[in-house]
Design a protein around this motif. Sequence first.
Motif, short mmCIF file in Angstrom:
data_model
loop_
_atom_site.label_atom_id
_atom_site.label_comp_id
_atom_site.label_asym_id
_atom_site.label_seq_id
_atom_site.Cartn_x
_atom_site.Cartn_y
_atom_site.Cartn_z
N ARG A 116 -3.37 -11.40 -15.27
CA ARG A 116 -3.74 -11.03 -13.91
C ARG A 116 -3.29 -9.62 -13.57
O ARG A 116 -4.05 -8.83 -12.99
CB ARG A 116 -3.11 -12.00 -12.91
CG ARG A 116 -3.78 -13.36 -12.81
CD ARG A 116 -3.00 -14.21 -11.83
NE ARG A 116 -3.53 -15.57 -11.76
CZ ARG A 116 -2.83 -16.61 -11.38
NH1 ARG A 116 -1.55 -16.46 -11.04
NH2 ARG A 116 -3.38 -17.82 -11.33
N GLY A 117 -2.05 -9.30 -13.93
CA GLY A 117 -1.52 -7.99 -13.59
C GLY A 117 -2.28 -6.86 -14.26
O GLY A 117 -2.62 -5.85 -13.61
N LEU A 118 -2.57 -6.99 -15.55
CA LEU A 118 -3.27 -5.92 -16.27
C LEU A 118 -4.71 -5.79 -15.80
O LEU A 118 -5.21 -4.66 -15.63
CB LEU A 118 -3.23 -6.20 -17.77
CG LEU A 118 -1.86 -6.05 -18.44
CD1 LEU A 118 -1.95 -6.40 -19.92
CD2 LEU A 118 -1.30 -4.63 -18.25
N LEU A 122 -6.32 -2.50 -13.97
CA LEU A 122 -7.53 -1.80 -14.44
C LEU A 122 -8.52 -1.62 -13.29
O LEU A 122 -9.15 -0.55 -13.16
CB LEU A 122 -8.17 -2.56 -15.59
CG LEU A 122 -7.39 -2.57 -16.91
CD1 LEU A 122 -8.11 -3.42 -17.95
CD2 LEU A 122 -7.18 -1.15 -17.43
N PHE A 123 -8.68 -2.64 -12.45
CA PHE A 123 -9.53 -2.50 -11.27
C PHE A 123 -8.99 -1.39 -10.35
O PHE A 123 -9.76 -0.56 -9.84
CB PHE A 123 -9.61 -3.81 -10.50
CG PHE A 123 -10.40 -4.89 -11.19
CD1 PHE A 123 -11.44 -4.57 -12.05
CD2 PHE A 123 -10.12 -6.23 -10.98
CE1 PHE A 123 -12.17 -5.56 -12.69
CE2 PHE A 123 -10.85 -7.23 -11.61
CZ PHE A 123 -11.88 -6.89 -12.47
N LEU A 180 -4.86 -4.76 -5.75
CA LEU A 180 -5.60 -3.53 -5.43
C LEU A 180 -4.99 -2.82 -4.22
O LEU A 180 -4.78 -1.60 -4.24
CB LEU A 180 -7.07 -3.85 -5.16
CG LEU A 180 -7.92 -4.28 -6.35
CD1 LEU A 180 -9.32 -4.63 -5.90
CD2 LEU A 180 -7.97 -3.17 -7.39
N LEU A 181 -4.71 -3.58 -3.18
CA LEU A 181 -4.15 -2.97 -1.97
C LEU A 181 -2.76 -2.38 -2.22
O LEU A 181 -2.35 -1.44 -1.53
CB LEU A 181 -4.08 -4.02 -0.86
CG LEU A 181 -5.45 -4.47 -0.31
CD1 LEU A 181 -5.28 -5.68 0.59
CD2 LEU A 181 -6.11 -3.34 0.45
N GLY A 182 -2.06 -2.91 -3.20
CA GLY A 182 -0.75 -2.36 -3.51
C GLY A 182 -0.78 -1.19 -4.47
O GLY A 182 0.04 -0.27 -4.36
N ALA A 183 -1.74 -1.18 -5.41
CA ALA A 183 -1.72 -0.18 -6.49
C ALA A 183 -2.62 1.02 -6.24
O ALA A 183 -2.29 2.14 -6.66
CB ALA A 183 -2.12 -0.84 -7.80
N VAL A 184 -3.77 0.83 -5.59
CA VAL A 184 -4.73 1.93 -5.42
C VAL A 184 -4.11 3.13 -4.69
O VAL A 184 -4.29 4.27 -5.13
CB VAL A 184 -5.99 1.43 -4.69
CG1 VAL A 184 -6.85 2.61 -4.22
CG2 VAL A 184 -6.80 0.54 -5.62
N PRO A 185 -3.37 2.94 -3.58
CA PRO A 185 -2.79 4.12 -2.93
C PRO A 185 -1.82 4.89 -3.83
O PRO A 185 -1.80 6.13 -3.78
CB PRO A 185 -2.05 3.51 -1.72
CG PRO A 185 -2.76 2.24 -1.45
CD PRO A 185 -3.15 1.71 -2.79
#
Length: 312
Positions: A116-118, A122-123, A180-185
């Motif tokens: 899930r994390g990887l 990637l997304f 996504l909400l945690g990593a994209v920024p």
Amino acid sequence: MASTETTGTAGTTARAADGAAPGGPARDGLGGLEAGLDALETSATSRTPLRRTLVDKVLPPVVAVAVVLLLWQALISLKVVDDPSKLPSPADVGDEFKDAWLEGRLLGYIWTSVSRGLLGFLFALAIGTPLGLLVARVKFVRAAIGPILSGLQSLPSVAWVPPAVIWLGLNNSMMYAVILLGAVPSIANGLVSGIDQVPPLFLRAGRTMGATGWRGAWHIVMPAALPGYLAGLKQGWAFSWRSLMAAEIIASSPDLGIGLGALLENGRNASSMSMVFEAIILILFVGIAIDLLIFSPLERRVLRSRGLLVKG
């Protein structure tokens, strides 16, 4: 007298010519300098001996783990903490690992969370990279959403779990949304920071050679901003992993399987500190392993290609 001066001048000229000629002292000096530089470069890029690698890279973490285990066992043996429900012994936690391994559950815990994390990372990478380029290169977009990205990066990941559950339900889509909400920024801001540090001379040279638009972004901006971008990727993975653990702890469900966050929550519900410590150790292990296997080699390669890291 004139003949003597002429002879002296001719001798001086001859000696100067001899020094500049191939094989002369000046040429020998330059040759020695080149040989010294070649030797220096060769020694800097030679393979590090195995013994030195073991001493410098393997031994320190092994010693650190051994010290932690000794202190942990000392707290138990000296009765500083004599309640197993608060602090289990290393042997009890080891038995928990042994039981999970023999029952075939240990690798399942790890794979459920790591996959899930990887995939979520990637997304986030596919979304955060073009977003960062857009924010860094378009002034209006930067003024509009730049502060929002910074605010989202400072927002705790756990805050996204309740709305994600309400919007998407208890499923994997909810997990990926939180990631996504945690990593994209973090990924976008890391790329923006790296682009801001690109020397303007690089951009002017690229435009002169016709590298404009997306071609300039791909061939000039991205390679030059790679160190900052890589730092953003490392931070983005850290946010991905923490977001996933928060989602698995809060939104546990049999349909989602048992990941490391759910294992931690199950240990709390069962008042089993051995299971809690098992989950914590596995979460730390995965985070460290991903950094050592993926991000650290990439970082060393990028720094070495820019002459910022020399093997010693």
